[in-house]
Write a protein that holds these residues in place. Structure first.
Motif, PDB file in Angstrom:
ATOM      1  N   LYS A 138       0.836  -1.198   0.000  1.00  0.00           N
ATOM      2  CA  LYS A 138       0.000   0.000   0.000  1.00  0.00           C
ATOM      3  C   LYS A 138       0.868   1.245   0.000  1.00  0.00           C
ATOM      4  O   LYS A 138       1.894   1.288   0.675  1.00  0.00           O
ATOM      5  CB  LYS A 138      -0.893   0.014   1.236  1.00  0.00           C
ATOM      6  N   MET A 156       0.784   5.191   1.056  1.00  0.00           N
ATOM      7  CA  MET A 156       0.072   6.174   1.872  1.00  0.00           C
ATOM      8  C   MET A 156       0.838   7.473   1.708  1.00  0.00           C
ATOM      9  O   MET A 156       1.997   7.567   2.131  1.00  0.00           O
ATOM     10  CB  MET A 156       0.004   5.719   3.323  1.00  0.00           C
ATOM     11  N   THR A 180      -4.365   3.242  -3.003  1.00  0.00           N
ATOM     12  CA  THR A 180      -3.536   4.271  -2.383  1.00  0.00           C
ATOM     13  C   THR A 180      -4.395   5.122  -1.449  1.00  0.00           C
ATOM     14  O   THR A 180      -5.544   5.427  -1.760  1.00  0.00           O
ATOM     15  CB  THR A 180      -2.918   5.170  -3.473  1.00  0.00           C
ATOM     16  N   TYR A 181      -3.816   5.493  -0.320  1.00  0.00           N
ATOM     17  CA  TYR A 181      -4.478   6.429   0.578  1.00  0.00           C
ATOM     18  C   TYR A 181      -3.711   7.744   0.501  1.00  0.00           C
ATOM     19  O   TYR A 181      -2.480   7.757   0.562  1.00  0.00           O
ATOM     20  CB  TYR A 181      -4.484   5.933   2.032  1.00  0.00           C
ATOM     21  N   CYS A 182      -4.454   8.848   0.364  1.00  0.00           N
ATOM     22  CA  CYS A 182      -3.807  10.162   0.272  1.00  0.00           C
ATOM     23  C   CYS A 182      -4.501  11.180   1.155  1.00  0.00           C
ATOM     24  O   CYS A 182      -5.731  11.246   1.195  1.00  0.00           O
ATOM     25  CB  CYS A 182      -3.839  10.654  -1.178  1.00  0.00           C
ATOM     26  N   GLY A 185      -8.899   8.799   8.282  1.00  0.00           N
ATOM     27  CA  GLY A 185      -8.799   7.978   7.077  1.00  0.00           C
ATOM     28  C   GLY A 185      -7.562   7.093   7.070  1.00  0.00           C
ATOM     29  O   GLY A 185      -7.601   5.950   6.606  1.00  0.00           O
ATOM     30  N   TYR A 186      -6.490   7.616   7.597  1.00  0.00           N
ATOM     31  CA  TYR A 186      -5.225   6.871   7.676  1.00  0.00           C
ATOM     32  C   TYR A 186      -5.393   5.620   8.532  1.00  0.00           C
ATOM     33  O   TYR A 186      -5.020   4.518   8.132  1.00  0.00           O
ATOM     34  CB  TYR A 186      -4.161   7.798   8.269  1.00  0.00           C
ATOM     35  N   ALA A 207      -7.583   3.179   6.706  1.00  0.00           N
ATOM     36  CA  ALA A 207      -6.869   2.569   5.588  1.00  0.00           C
ATOM     37  C   ALA A 207      -5.878   1.505   6.059  1.00  0.00           C
ATOM     38  O   ALA A 207      -5.663   0.502   5.373  1.00  0.00           O
ATOM     39  CB  ALA A 207      -6.152   3.635   4.773  1.00  0.00           C
TER      40      ALA A 207
END
Length: 178
Positions: free
Chosen positions: A101, A103, A144-146, A166-167, A170
């Motif tokens: 992943k 981030m 992907t986490y942004c 959100g982090y 995720a």
């Protein structure tokens, strides 16, 4: 599931976002954070040690601020040293089947990371080399986490609050690209 976070922020002490994200998971069981820039300020990465740690992880996360539409140099060096050693070394399947992943954080809002936005491409387009490298080694690439729009955190504290929430979500979910 053991998660290994490869933090690639070149100046984490001055960071607002990435420092807060890492602090939000401090002490969380089964997560190990490796600050690659701090561990290897001379860019002389101990590839054997890093491959050993990757082999023990179930999930590999690369976390970094997007700089000039790319990852910081230290993570590129990490990939060149460690991933190349996996592919052409004695254990080419070392990370096959593991989850991968990205981030990331960007200074600009999400609207700028679209085909019609100022940057002309989606964020995933800029991150294609990292995602493809992981897939090439047989890893399952997750979404992907942004955290977008970090340059406006001083004006809008909810950006960081939402980013941390959100982090954490995720890190505890595992959707992958098909």
């Amino acid at each position: 599931m053991k998660t290994l976070i490869l933090l690639g922020h070149p100046n984490i002490e001055q960071s607002v976002v990435n420092k807060a994200l890492i602090a939000s998971i401090e002490g969380q069981k089964d997560i190990e954070v490796r600050n690659i820039a701090k561990l290897y300020p001379d860019f002389n990465i101990d590839a054997l040690k890093e491959r050993e740690l990757l082999g023990k992880a179930d999930r590999i996360v690369m976390q970094f601020p997007v700089y000039w539409f790319n990852m910081p140099t230290i993570l590129k060096q990490y990939m060149d040293s460690v991933f190349t050693g996996i592919l052409f070394g004695e254990t080419p399947k070392l990370v096959a089947g593991k989850k991968f992943k990205l981030m990331v954080s960007t200074g600009s809002p999400k609207s700028k990371y679209t085909k019609d936005g100022r940057n002309g491409f989606d964020l995933e387009d800029y991150l294609l080399p990292e995602r493809h490298s992981a897939a090439y080694l047989g890893m399952e690439v997750e979404e992907t986490y942004c955290v977008y729009d970090t340059m406006n955190i001083a004006n809008d504290a909810s950006i960081l609050e939402k980013g941390i929430k959100g982090y954490k979500e995720a890190l505890n979910s595992y959707p992958t690209f098909s």
